[in-house]
Design a protein around this motif. Structure first.
Motif, PDB file in Angstrom:
ATOM      1  N   VAL A 215       0.817  -1.219   0.000  1.00  0.00           N
ATOM      2  CA  VAL A 215       0.000   0.000   0.000  1.00  0.00           C
ATOM      3  C   VAL A 215       0.849   1.267   0.000  1.00  0.00           C
ATOM      4  O   VAL A 215       0.313   2.364  -0.146  1.00  0.00           O
ATOM      5  CB  VAL A 215      -0.962   0.039   1.213  1.00  0.00           C
ATOM      6  CG1 VAL A 215      -1.896  -1.153   1.174  1.00  0.00           C
ATOM      7  CG2 VAL A 215      -0.199   0.096   2.532  1.00  0.00           C
ATOM      8  N   ARG A 216       2.148   1.140   0.150  1.00  0.00           N
ATOM      9  CA  ARG A 216       2.992   2.330   0.189  1.00  0.00           C
ATOM     10  C   ARG A 216       3.029   3.006  -1.173  1.00  0.00           C
ATOM     11  O   ARG A 216       3.254   2.366  -2.195  1.00  0.00           O
ATOM     12  CB  ARG A 216       4.419   1.968   0.602  1.00  0.00           C
ATOM     13  CG  ARG A 216       4.530   1.493   2.034  1.00  0.00           C
ATOM     14  CD  ARG A 216       5.982   1.262   2.388  1.00  0.00           C
ATOM     15  NE  ARG A 216       6.101   0.395   3.543  1.00  0.00           N
ATOM     16  CZ  ARG A 216       7.248  -0.092   3.988  1.00  0.00           C
ATOM     17  NH1 ARG A 216       8.363   0.201   3.351  1.00  0.00           N
ATOM     18  NH2 ARG A 216       7.279  -0.864   5.040  1.00  0.00           N
ATOM     19  N   GLY A 217       2.800   4.298  -1.166  1.00  0.00           N
ATOM     20  CA  GLY A 217       2.873   5.074  -2.389  1.00  0.00           C
ATOM     21  C   GLY A 217       1.642   4.980  -3.264  1.00  0.00           C
ATOM     22  O   GLY A 217       1.516   5.710  -4.241  1.00  0.00           O
ATOM     23  N   ARG A 218       0.728   4.073  -2.950  1.00  0.00           N
ATOM     24  CA  ARG A 218      -0.471   3.913  -3.772  1.00  0.00           C
ATOM     25  C   ARG A 218      -1.664   4.641  -3.162  1.00  0.00           C
ATOM     26  O   ARG A 218      -2.477   5.222  -3.858  1.00  0.00           O
ATOM     27  CB  ARG A 218      -0.800   2.431  -3.937  1.00  0.00           C
ATOM     28  CG  ARG A 218       0.304   1.637  -4.625  1.00  0.00           C
ATOM     29  CD  ARG A 218      -0.120   0.187  -4.822  1.00  0.00           C
ATOM     30  NE  ARG A 218       0.952  -0.606  -5.415  1.00  0.00           N
ATOM     31  CZ  ARG A 218       0.855  -1.905  -5.684  1.00  0.00           C
ATOM     32  NH1 ARG A 218      -0.281  -2.552  -5.418  1.00  0.00           N
ATOM     33  NH2 ARG A 218       1.871  -2.549  -6.210  1.00  0.00           N
ATOM     34  N   ARG A 219      -1.770   4.570  -1.847  1.00  0.00           N
ATOM     35  CA  ARG A 219      -2.867   5.236  -1.153  1.00  0.00           C
ATOM     36  C   ARG A 219      -2.455   5.404   0.303  1.00  0.00           C
ATOM     37  O   ARG A 219      -1.467   4.827   0.760  1.00  0.00           O
ATOM     38  CB  ARG A 219      -4.150   4.408  -1.232  1.00  0.00           C
ATOM     39  CG  ARG A 219      -4.028   3.011  -0.618  1.00  0.00           C
ATOM     40  CD  ARG A 219      -5.357   2.268  -0.662  1.00  0.00           C
ATOM     41  NE  ARG A 219      -5.231   0.895  -0.188  1.00  0.00           N
ATOM     42  CZ  ARG A 219      -5.239   0.535   1.086  1.00  0.00           C
ATOM     43  NH1 ARG A 219      -5.350   1.461   2.031  1.00  0.00           N
ATOM     44  NH2 ARG A 219      -5.141  -0.738   1.429  1.00  0.00           N
ATOM     45  N   ALA A 220      -3.201   6.225   1.004  1.00  0.00           N
ATOM     46  CA  ALA A 220      -2.918   6.387   2.429  1.00  0.00           C
ATOM     47  C   ALA A 220      -3.282   5.093   3.147  1.00  0.00           C
ATOM     48  O   ALA A 220      -4.390   4.568   2.970  1.00  0.00           O
ATOM     49  CB  ALA A 220      -3.728   7.548   2.991  1.00  0.00           C
ATOM     50  N   PRO A 221      -2.367   4.533   3.937  1.00  0.00           N
ATOM     51  CA  PRO A 221      -2.695   3.291   4.644  1.00  0.00           C
ATOM     52  C   PRO A 221      -3.891   3.493   5.562  1.00  0.00           C
ATOM     53  O   PRO A 221      -4.040   4.540   6.203  1.00  0.00           O
ATOM     54  CB  PRO A 221      -1.424   3.001   5.456  1.00  0.00           C
ATOM     55  CG  PRO A 221      -0.344   3.806   4.810  1.00  0.00           C
ATOM     56  CD  PRO A 221      -1.003   5.006   4.230  1.00  0.00           C
ATOM     57  N   GLY A 222      -4.752   2.496   5.624  1.00  0.00           N
ATOM     58  CA  GLY A 222      -5.867   2.536   6.560  1.00  0.00           C
ATOM     59  C   GLY A 222      -5.378   2.126   7.935  1.00  0.00           C
ATOM     60  O   GLY A 222      -4.889   1.009   8.122  1.00  0.00           O
ATOM     61  N   ALA A 223      -5.483   3.026   8.902  1.00  0.00           N
ATOM     62  CA  ALA A 223      -4.961   2.763  10.241  1.00  0.00           C
ATOM     63  C   ALA A 223      -6.074   2.872  11.272  1.00  0.00           C
ATOM     64  O   ALA A 223      -7.100   3.522  11.050  1.00  0.00           O
ATOM     65  CB  ALA A 223      -3.837   3.742  10.579  1.00  0.00           C
ATOM     66  N   ALA A 224      -5.867   2.227  12.415  1.00  0.00           N
ATOM     67  CA  ALA A 224      -6.806   2.304  13.531  1.00  0.00           C
ATOM     68  C   ALA A 224      -6.033   2.122  14.824  1.00  0.00           C
ATOM     69  O   ALA A 224      -4.928   1.555  14.831  1.00  0.00           O
ATOM     70  CB  ALA A 224      -7.896   1.238  13.407  1.00  0.00           C
ATOM     71  N   LEU A 225      -6.596   2.623  15.917  1.00  0.00           N
ATOM     72  CA  LEU A 225      -6.000   2.448  17.241  1.00  0.00           C
ATOM     73  C   LEU A 225      -6.831   1.424  17.995  1.00  0.00           C
ATOM     74  O   LEU A 225      -8.041   1.597  18.167  1.00  0.00           O
ATOM     75  CB  LEU A 225      -5.958   3.780  17.993  1.00  0.00           C
ATOM     76  CG  LEU A 225      -5.098   3.826  19.262  1.00  0.00           C
ATOM     77  CD1 LEU A 225      -4.647   5.256  19.546  1.00  0.00           C
ATOM     78  CD2 LEU A 225      -5.808   3.256  20.485  1.00  0.00           C
ATOM     79  N   LEU A 226      -6.187   0.367  18.450  1.00  0.00           N
ATOM     80  CA  LEU A 226      -6.870  -0.740  19.119  1.00  0.00           C
ATOM     81  C   LEU A 226      -6.813  -0.555  20.630  1.00  0.00           C
ATOM     82  O   LEU A 226      -5.734  -0.425  21.213  1.00  0.00           O
ATOM     83  CB  LEU A 226      -6.208  -2.064  18.733  1.00  0.00           C
ATOM     84  CG  LEU A 226      -6.798  -3.326  19.364  1.00  0.00           C
ATOM     85  CD1 LEU A 226      -8.233  -3.554  18.892  1.00  0.00           C
ATOM     86  CD2 LEU A 226      -5.931  -4.540  19.041  1.00  0.00           C
TER      87      LEU A 226
END
Length: 474
Positions: A215-226
């Motif tokens: 996903v690097r360079g293609r789109r913003a990574p989808g992140a979450a805080l657990l």
């Protein structure tokens, strides 16, 4: 009270390094502006005012006794630029070595093969995860965020007491402490500390670095805080960080791994399902052999999920591992340690056990599985019965304990009853973030923790500890 009168009345403790006053009772120049600002604002009233500001902001931290108030003492700890520079270098150096150690533990274990660290140190560590052997996380970042505990001894030397590299907490409280204090005191421009505003950017950069390569360079990574949810002692911090990062705050039951092998955040109400590429772990479940660990480990192994911090990092903050960190720095970084560790005995080694028993009454004994100061014996301050009971426990199971030389923690002026200033023992928890190429970035200062009871050496928030704002001067 005028500052000169305060200096005359301040009881500098013998045998300790006081960070604001010289041994003769003279207030050190760097600390003067902060102390004077507190006195002008009214030292007796400031703790209450700051507490009300924190409550309005919803700031809290659970303690062993169930008290949810986060207490801040108003007298700031001041660190000059000259004092901070070697500390910053030492922290960066140490976290580089710790990250390399974890990578090696789950790789070739060169440090064992070359006789630097006994294999038993790794295999007996509570958070060692043998199933992770061969894993290489994105960017080779195992420890995205580290929070180390530093103390200063009677000579003022900085020493590392513990390394916290699983899910260290506290850096949102830096902002809360700074904001609440500056709301009530006026600081002259010449004494303004370095800003903490870059903290969230450092964390966000770490989350980007651990994103899967796909996903690097293609789109913003989808992140979450657990998070574990509201029963987690640092839940307020989880909420604050998620808001600042602009990512969802999620609990384990909201996640699923679908047939495509990716981790997904389930739909909820009007929320669409979302693929998660990076998860910032802040739950108390630190083992792969847990409900959430079993859910996450397959996407992690397949390289489609990045974690901060990775599972298995606890092998590096085991209390016994601490005894070997200086050797790790020499081995992995090729440098002499800038910051020394508090001398630590590996009681599983017969020669070190014998040496520790000879000076047992002078040592601090810690259970390897303990945390938050629970179960710690400070021998010079313990009763004969407590010492003998612990000696018996150590002799029965030496592998379960470590011993450290007692360090008389430095003191700092702290507001006590009646608005007086009195010395109380402190430590410092600074934070280090790993970026691209495992380059460490150090946040200025950290969270100073203070033991609120006279003579107490345990500064943890969970045991009647409080916090102070830490000012690193430009």
């Amino acid at each position: 009270m005028p500052t000169d009168e305060l200096a005359a009345d301040y009881p500098v403790a013998e045998g300790c390094f006081d960070e604001a006053f010289d041994a003769d009772g003279t207030l050190r120049a760097p600390s003067r502006a902060g102390v004077e600002a507190v006195l002008r604002a009214g030292a007796a009233d400031l703790p209450g005012k700051i507490g009300r500001s924190l409550r309005r902001a919803g700031v809290r931290f659970s303690s062993v006794e169930g008290d949810l108030e986060f207490y801040v003492d108003p007298v700031p700890r001041v660190i000059t630029a000259a004092e901070w520079e070697p500390v910053k270098r030492g922290l960066a150096q140490r976290v580089r070595a710790l990250n390399a150690f974890v990578a090696d533990v789950y790789g070739e274990q060169r440090i064992v093969a070359e006789g630097v660290v006994p294999s038993s140190v790794i295999s007996s560590a509570e958070y060692f995860e043998p199933a992770l052997r061969g894993l290489r996380p994105p960017g080779n970042v195992w420890i995205g965020v580290a929070g180390l505990d530093l103390v200063r001894d009677a000579d003022g030397e900085w020493l590392v007491l513990e390394d916290n590299v699983r899910t260290p907490s506290g850096f949102a409280y830096l902002h809360a402490t700074r904001h609440a204090l500056l709301e009530h005191i006026d600081v002259p421009p010449s004494a303004t500390p370095r800003s903490l505003d870059g903290e969230v950017d450092l964390l966000a950069d770490t989350l980007r670095v651990v994103a899967p390569e796909g996903v690097r360079g293609r789109r913003a990574p989808g992140a979450a805080l657990l998070t574990d949810g509201q029963h987690n002692s640092a839940y307020w911090e989880h909420q604050w960080l998620a808001r600042q990062l602009g990512i969802p705050l999620v609990e384990p039951h909201e996640l699923e791994v679908r047939a495509d092998g990716y981790l997904w955040l389930k739909a909820r109400g009007l929320r669409e399902p979302r693929r998660i590429d990076v998860l910032y772990r802040r739950t108390n479940a630190d083992r792969v052999d847990s409900d959430i660990g079993r859910l996450l480990i397959d996407p992690v192994r397949r390289g489609v999920l990045g974690l901060v911090n990775q599972y298995g990092t606890g092998v590096a903050d085991d209390k016994l591992t601490h005894a070997y960190v200086e050797d790790m720095i020499r081995f992995y970084v090729g440098e002499e340690p800038v910051l020394r560790s508090v001398p630590t005995y590996d009681l599983s080694q017969p020669d070190q056990l014998e040496a520790a028993l000879d000076v047992f009454d002078e040592l601090v004994l810690k259970p390897r599985a303990g945390h938050g100061g629970v179960g710690v014996l400070i021998s010079p301050r313990a009763s004969r019965e407590e010492i003998e009971a612990t000696r018996k426990a150590v002799l029965a199971r030496p592998d379960d304990w470590i011993a450290q030389r007692m360090v008389m923690l430095s003191t700092h002026p702290t507001v006590v009853e009646g608005g007086r200033l009195a010395p109380r023992h402190i430590d410092l928890r600074p934070f280090v973030f790993l970026g691209a190429d495992c380059a460490p970035r150090v946040l200025p200062g950290g969270l100073t923790r203070v033991a609120r009871s006279e003579g107490a050496l345990v500064v943890n928030s969970s045991q009647n500890g409080g916090a102070k704002d830490t000012w690193v001067l430009p």
